[in-house]
Design a protein around this motif. Structure first.
Motif, mmCIF file in Angstrom:
data_model
loop_
_atom_site.group_PDB
_atom_site.id
_atom_site.type_symbol
_atom_site.label_atom_id
_atom_site.label_comp_id
_atom_site.label_asym_id
_atom_site.label_seq_id
_atom_site.Cartn_x
_atom_site.Cartn_y
_atom_site.Cartn_z
ATOM 1 N N ARG A 1 0.838 -1.195 0.000
ATOM 2 C CA ARG A 1 0.000 0.000 0.000
ATOM 3 C C ARG A 1 0.879 1.253 0.000
ATOM 4 O O ARG A 1 1.998 1.232 0.508
ATOM 5 C CB ARG A 1 -0.914 0.030 1.233
ATOM 6 N N THR A 2 0.351 2.338 -0.527
ATOM 7 C CA THR A 2 1.127 3.583 -0.592
ATOM 8 C C THR A 2 1.419 4.151 0.788
ATOM 9 O O THR A 2 2.414 4.848 0.962
ATOM 10 C CB THR A 2 0.399 4.643 -1.436
ATOM 11 N N ASP A 3 0.576 3.834 1.777
ATOM 12 C CA ASP A 3 0.808 4.336 3.134
ATOM 13 C C ASP A 3 1.692 3.404 3.966
ATOM 14 O O ASP A 3 1.911 3.633 5.146
ATOM 15 C CB ASP A 3 -0.512 4.579 3.861
ATOM 16 N N GLY A 4 2.204 2.343 3.355
ATOM 17 C CA GLY A 4 3.078 1.403 4.050
ATOM 18 C C GLY A 4 2.341 0.360 4.873
ATOM 19 O O GLY A 4 2.962 -0.545 5.421
ATOM 20 N N GLU A 5 1.043 0.481 4.975
ATOM 21 C CA GLU A 5 0.244 -0.477 5.738
ATOM 22 C C GLU A 5 -0.037 -1.721 4.889
ATOM 23 O O GLU A 5 0.280 -1.770 3.698
ATOM 24 C CB GLU A 5 -1.069 0.160 6.195
ATOM 25 N N THR A 6 -0.656 -2.706 5.514
ATOM 26 C CA THR A 6 -0.972 -3.976 4.872
ATOM 27 C C THR A 6 -2.475 -4.211 4.921
ATOM 28 O O THR A 6 -3.104 -3.959 5.947
ATOM 29 C CB THR A 6 -0.250 -5.124 5.610
ATOM 30 N N ASP A 7 -3.042 -4.674 3.814
ATOM 31 C CA ASP A 7 -4.448 -5.074 3.807
ATOM 32 C C ASP A 7 -4.526 -6.494 4.338
ATOM 33 O O ASP A 7 -3.784 -7.378 3.891
ATOM 34 C CB ASP A 7 -5.028 -5.020 2.389
ATOM 35 N N VAL A 8 -5.426 -6.717 5.308
ATOM 36 C CA VAL A 8 -5.546 -8.020 5.946
ATOM 37 C C VAL A 8 -6.971 -8.544 5.764
ATOM 38 O O VAL A 8 -7.940 -7.837 6.039
ATOM 39 C CB VAL A 8 -5.207 -7.939 7.451
ATOM 40 N N TYR A 9 -7.046 -9.773 5.298
ATOM 41 C CA TYR A 9 -8.320 -10.471 5.132
ATOM 42 C C TYR A 9 -8.164 -11.854 5.758
ATOM 43 O O TYR A 9 -7.102 -12.460 5.672
ATOM 44 C CB TYR A 9 -8.664 -10.647 3.650
ATOM 45 N N HIS A 10 -9.245 -12.343 6.349
ATOM 46 C CA HIS A 10 -9.254 -13.695 6.906
ATOM 47 C C HIS A 10 -10.257 -14.526 6.129
ATOM 48 O O HIS A 10 -11.414 -14.124 5.974
ATOM 49 C CB HIS A 10 -9.656 -13.680 8.383
ATOM 50 N N LEU A 11 -9.803 -15.665 5.661
ATOM 51 C CA LEU A 11 -10.665 -16.642 5.017
ATOM 52 C C LEU A 11 -10.974 -17.690 6.069
ATOM 53 O O LEU A 11 -10.069 -18.385 6.541
ATOM 54 C CB LEU A 11 -9.951 -17.264 3.814
ATOM 55 N N VAL A 12 -12.239 -17.764 6.468
ATOM 56 C CA VAL A 12 -12.665 -18.701 7.504
ATOM 57 C C VAL A 12 -13.460 -19.812 6.826
ATOM 58 O O VAL A 12 -14.454 -19.546 6.144
ATOM 59 C CB VAL A 12 -13.537 -17.995 8.576
ATOM 60 N N ILE A 13 -12.995 -21.047 6.995
ATOM 61 C CA ILE A 13 -13.661 -22.213 6.402
ATOM 62 C C ILE A 13 -14.155 -23.100 7.530
ATOM 63 O O ILE A 13 -13.376 -23.500 8.403
ATOM 64 C CB ILE A 13 -12.708 -22.991 5.474
ATOM 65 N N LYS A 14 -15.457 -23.374 7.498
ATOM 66 C CA LYS A 14 -16.062 -24.221 8.530
ATOM 67 C C LYS A 14 -17.360 -24.796 7.971
ATOM 68 O O LYS A 14 -18.149 -24.069 7.366
ATOM 69 C CB LYS A 14 -16.355 -23.402 9.790
ATOM 70 N N ASP A 15 -17.573 -26.086 8.191
ATOM 71 C CA ASP A 15 -18.797 -26.753 7.744
ATOM 72 C C ASP A 15 -19.044 -26.563 6.246
ATOM 73 O O ASP A 15 -20.159 -26.276 5.820
ATOM 74 C CB ASP A 15 -20.011 -26.256 8.539
ATOM 75 N N ALA A 16 -18.004 -26.714 5.452
ATOM 76 C CA ALA A 16 -18.066 -26.597 3.987
ATOM 77 C C ALA A 16 -18.568 -25.229 3.539
ATOM 78 O O ALA A 16 -19.098 -25.079 2.445
ATOM 79 C CB ALA A 16 -18.916 -27.717 3.384
ATOM 80 N N GLN A 17 -18.389 -24.233 4.380
ATOM 81 C CA GLN A 17 -18.750 -22.856 4.063
ATOM 82 C C GLN A 17 -17.507 -21.986 4.216
ATOM 83 O O GLN A 17 -16.674 -22.244 5.078
ATOM 84 C CB GLN A 17 -19.827 -22.330 5.019
ATOM 85 N N ALA A 18 -17.416 -20.951 3.415
ATOM 86 C CA ALA A 18 -16.308 -20.006 3.528
ATOM 87 C C ALA A 18 -16.876 -18.613 3.750
ATOM 88 O O ALA A 18 -17.877 -18.242 3.145
ATOM 89 C CB ALA A 18 -15.457 -20.026 2.270
ATOM 90 N N THR A 19 -16.228 -17.872 4.631
ATOM 91 C CA THR A 19 -16.577 -16.477 4.846
ATOM 92 C C THR A 19 -15.292 -15.668 4.869
ATOM 93 O O THR A 19 -14.219 -16.193 5.170
ATOM 94 C CB THR A 19 -17.346 -16.255 6.165
ATOM 95 N N ILE A 20 -15.436 -14.394 4.576
ATOM 96 C CA ILE A 20 -14.302 -13.479 4.594
ATOM 97 C C ILE A 20 -14.531 -12.465 5.697
ATOM 98 O O ILE A 20 -15.619 -11.900 5.814
ATOM 99 C CB ILE A 20 -14.154 -12.756 3.238
ATOM 100 N N VAL A 21 -13.506 -12.249 6.504
ATOM 101 C CA VAL A 21 -13.537 -11.231 7.547
ATOM 102 C C VAL A 21 -12.374 -10.295 7.246
ATOM 103 O O VAL A 21 -11.230 -10.739 7.138
ATOM 104 C CB VAL A 21 -13.391 -11.849 8.958
ATOM 105 N N LYS A 22 -12.681 -9.015 7.104
ATOM 106 C CA LYS A 22 -11.652 -8.044 6.750
ATOM 107 C C LYS A 22 -11.037 -7.428 7.996
ATOM 108 O O LYS A 22 -11.745 -7.079 8.933
ATOM 109 C CB LYS A 22 -12.264 -6.954 5.874
#
Length: 177
Positions: free
Chosen positions: A85-106
């Motif tokens: 990123r231009t501000d030196g920070e990092t974009d963080v995302y979590h891929l959560v897999i449970k019970d054959a389902q996937a969700t994204i938490v930012k």
């Protein structure tokens, strides 16, 4: 006025088929765009205001790309850290897999993941579009893994995205090493 043998049900079925194919058609187009773009163009894109909506869109589509049959019995969280990123920070995302389902938490905080994948924005685009070999990226240091690397191997089986290979190529790749 003649109806030209218009069949509304047949037209509706055709629209449904096109809609069902849309994600793969978009992924194919995205793969070709990334494949054909020079690194400096992708770098400029990932340093532009388009970065956030692009990353959000990619992560939003991940649960739809998961093979639920392969995900049966899998329970894990994978943290994606996208640098550059231009501000030196990092974009963080979590891929959560449970019970054959996937969700994204930012963002943070989130419980410790079993695997953390760290890579820059351009490499991320190349990986998720099928234009970078995950193993080669890992062994050349373009992708760093922390935690249970066997989760990375399983991730490659859980997700299939259309590749950016030329028409004569073999197609799909996974969004992770």
């Amino acid at each position: 006025m003649p109806d030209f043998d218009f069949d509304p049900q047949r037209a509706l079925d055709a629209v449904k088929r096109l809609a069902a194919d849309a994600p793969s058609l978009l992924a194919d187009g995205f793969g070709r765009l990334v494949r054909d773009a020079p690194d400096d163009r992708l770098e400029a894109l990932m340093r532009s205001p388009a970065r956030k909506p692009l990353l959000d869109g990619i992560f939003w589509s991940m649960p739809r790309q998961m093979d639920r049959g392969q995900a049966a019995g899998v329970e894990t969280t994978i943290r994606w850290c996208i640098t550059g990123r231009t501000d030196g920070e990092t974009d963080v995302y979590h891929l959560v897999i449970k019970d054959a389902q996937a969700t994204i938490v930012k963002g943070l905080p989130r419980p410790d993941p079993r695997l953390t994948i760290t890579l820059d924005g351009v490499e991320f685009l190349r990986l998720v579009s099928g234009n970078s070999d995950p193993m080669q990226a890992y062994f050349t240091g373009r992708v760093q893994l922390a935690g249970d690397i066997m989760v990375a191997a399983k991730l490659a089986q859980l997700f299939k995205m259309s590749g950016g290979e030329p028409e004569s190529g073999n197609g799909g790749s996974a969004p992770a090493p």
